[in-house]
Design a protein around this motif. Structure first.
Motif, PDB file in Angstrom:
ATOM      1  N   PRO A   1      27.251  33.554  42.172  1.00  0.00           N
ATOM      2  CA  PRO A   1      27.461  32.151  41.785  1.00  0.00           C
ATOM      3  C   PRO A   1      26.226  31.276  42.039  1.00  0.00           C
TER       4      PRO A   1
ATOM      5  N   PHE B   1      32.399  30.572  42.174  1.00  0.00           N
ATOM      6  CA  PHE B   1      32.640  31.079  43.526  1.00  0.00           C
ATOM      7  C   PHE B   1      34.144  31.131  43.817  1.00  0.00           C
TER       8      PHE B   1
ATOM      9  N   GLN C   1      35.728  33.925  42.055  1.00  0.00           N
ATOM     10  CA  GLN C   1      35.389  35.170  42.734  1.00  0.00           C
ATOM     11  C   GLN C   1      36.292  35.397  43.946  1.00  0.00           C
ATOM     12  N   LYS C   2      36.587  34.314  44.663  1.00  0.00           N
ATOM     13  CA  LYS C   2      37.446  34.423  45.845  1.00  0.00           C
ATOM     14  C   LYS C   2      38.882  34.795  45.457  1.00  0.00           C
TER      15      LYS C   2
ATOM     16  N   THR D   1      24.054  29.394  39.233  1.00  0.00           N
ATOM     17  CA  THR D   1      23.866  27.948  39.354  1.00  0.00           C
ATOM     18  C   THR D   1      22.415  27.570  39.095  1.00  0.00           C
TER      19      THR D   1
ATOM     20  N   LYS E   1      28.677  37.776  46.321  1.00  0.00           N
ATOM     21  CA  LYS E   1      28.731  36.431  46.886  1.00  0.00           C
ATOM     22  C   LYS E   1      27.558  35.573  46.415  1.00  0.00           C
TER      23      LYS E   1
ATOM     24  N   GLY F   1      28.854  26.504  39.391  1.00  0.00           N
ATOM     25  CA  GLY F   1      28.683  27.492  40.459  1.00  0.00           C
ATOM     26  C   GLY F   1      29.866  27.506  41.417  1.00  0.00           C
TER      27      GLY F   1
END
Length: 520
Positions: free
Chosen positions: A474, A451, A454-455, A478, A471, A447
């Motif tokens: 993730p 994340f 994704q950022k 998880t 947002k 997860g």
């Protein structure tokens, strides 16, 4: 329609589609009727009134085999290095234990692969009177105990009925397979490889009957899907299977004519129509690729991967090959993941590059949307010109995700069905790759890397709701992966790490390219 979608909407669509596809596959195509454990199954079946033979000439389930309501004493035992079989006075394999340490249950006891009705090698006659006799008259055995070493050994069982006699010569091999030479002097009868080994209780893999026809076609009948007794012809393999184990008959120098019906709990039951002199081979044990291929290469088809078999089979072959060199299934999964990433690296690179270009073009796209707000046709035309001029592909960011979906599900099925991962350690706290991570370390890392990826992925969200959904993905993934086998979570975690590294590289490369353009 897709042409009008913004960059972030395309990313959101691709991610959500992959997630929805996974949920839908789990819900619609993986059986949810949890099989009962052996004691519950026997209890349900023993409430039946008769042990009738299956009726191959009717579409009614009333002729389905019923459980034997009486317990019988054991008359022989076969002991080998890898298994122990016990035969009862009705000529059936009443108990079958696996001796290997990896197959022991959580309490440290040997796994039993027989015990639920019908038992392996049970014979049922179509004639009701003869059939009733068959379950009252005891068999005699020429030996009481067999100790297998490296050579196969035989046992002969005899039953004398009024109007017929039954002789079973069973030759056991050290790997758990056996040869059946069955002679019946009179009467139509059926014999079964046994009820599917009811050990693995899960909702993620197929439980039921698998038939392989002589033309290579597979027929899979899952527990709960048997509406009526159905007969089949020209079959080479008739297997009752669960996630990890199987009880089967096979015959490649001839053909089997199996009948599939259901028991009192709706589970699939296999009987094979016999002949006066019936010969077949059988196997009870784990769906271990090496063992099955050693007995007969075609038996590996009993390991069922579903829709993605055409990808899953070569994936497992490659994973098995890696394990042969590495000696650790966990590291073999890591190398497999890296290999898949390298194979898809060009598509992933192009997709990431396209996302960066689309991010740069976002302000110009907004200008076009404002300019041609009332004319969608002109908007599409000018947007396509803008994309073409700058070498951007509006679907480029979706392609790598869409390509990974079938590969992910193929690996998903491989890692779920591979008994080779049972009790297979990786490092430190991971002692069994076939079960969930006991400390949730891998799901959390998975997860976290998702994340981070994704950022790092370029997006320009204008809708706060879309941004919130992305947002939370993730976190959702998880929790979704918490109960998954550690081997599968390891694959996805390593895959995410590769994505993060590649995204950092692409971002830096793109920035360097932009600076060079500015200087020029």
């Amino acid at each position: 329609m897709l042409d009008n979608m913004s960059v972030q909407k395309r990313v959101l669509l691709a991610t959500v589609l992959s997630f929805i596809f996974f949920i839908a596959y789990d819900y619609f195509f993986i059986p949810k009727n949890l099989p009962t454990d052996q004691n519950q199954t026997v209890a349900v079946q023993q409430s039946s009134q008769a042990n009738a033979a299956p009726s191959a000439n009717t579409a009614s389930a009333t002729g389905a085999p019923q459980a034997v309501t009486t317990q019988s004493r054991e008359i022989a035992v076969i002991k080998g290095e890898h298994f122990e079989a016990r035969i009862d006075e009705l000529g059936r394999i009443s108990k079958f234990y696996l001796n290997d340490e990896k197959y022991k249950n959580a309490e440290g006891n040997r796994i039993e692969l027989a015990g639920a009705q019908p038992l392996p090698l049970e014979v049922r006659f179509s004639d009701k009177a003869l059939n009733e006799q068959a379950f009252k008259v005891a068999y005699t055995s020429d030996v009481g105990e067999i100790n297998l070493a490296s050579e196969p050994k035989s046992i002969v069982l005899t039953q004398n009925l009024e109007g017929s006699s039954v002789t079973k010569k069973i030759t056991f091999y050290p790997n758990g397979s056996y040869d059946l030479d069955l002679s019946v002097s009179a009467g139509e009868y059926y014999v079964t490889p046994g009820f599917r080994p009811s050990v693995a209780i899960d909702s993620y893999t197929v439980h039921g009957a698998l038939l392989k026809h002589n033309d290579g076609k597979l027929t899979i009948i899952e527990d709960g899907d048997v509406d009526a007794t159905e007969s089949f012809n020209n079959v080479n393999i008739a297997a009752a299977s669960d996630r990890y184990y199987t009880a089967l008959f096979f015959k490649f120098d001839g053909l089997l004519n199996p009948v599939v019906s259901k028991d009192g709990a709706g589970n699939a039951v296999i009987f094979v129509k016999g002949e006066q002199n019936f010969k077949a081979k059988g196997y009870i044990g784990a769906k271990d690729h090496a063992t099955l291929s050693q007995i007969n290469e075609e038996l590996v088809d009993v390991i069922e991967y579903g829709w993605f078999t055409f990808i899953a089979k070569p994936m497992f072959a490659f994973l098995n090959w890696l394990y042969g060199y590495i000696g650790n299934w966990g590291w073999a999964i890591v190398v497999l993941t890296l290999t898949v990433r390298i194979a898809l690296s060009w598509f992933t690179y192009k997709g990431m590059l396209s996302m960066n270009k689309l991010k740069d073009l976002a302000p110009k796209v907004k200008e076009l949307q404002a300019k041609y707000k009332g004319d969608p046709q002109k908007l599409n035309m000018h947007m396509m010109e803008l994309y073409k001029k700058n070498g951007a592909n509006p679907m480029g960011g979706c392609l790598p995700i869409l390509m990974q979906i079938p590969i992910f599900f193929a690996i998903y099925r491989v890692l779920l069905n591979a008994i080779e991962l049972k009790a297979a350690p990786w490092i430190l706290w991971i002692h069994d790759l076939s079960v969930m991570d006991p400390y949730f370390v891998l799901p959390i890392l998975m997860g976290a890397t998702m994340f981070l990826q994704q950022k790092l992925t370029p997006t320009t969200f204008s809708d706060p709701m879309q941004e919130k959904i992305m947002k939370f993905l993730p976190l959702i993934f998880t929790f979704f992966f918490v109960t998954f086998p550690a081997g599968l979570t390891l694959y996805w975690f390593v895959n995410n790490v590769c994505s993060v590294i590649q995204q950092v590289f692409v971002n830096k490369l793109f920035e360097k390219h932009k600076k060079a353009e500015v200087k020029a």
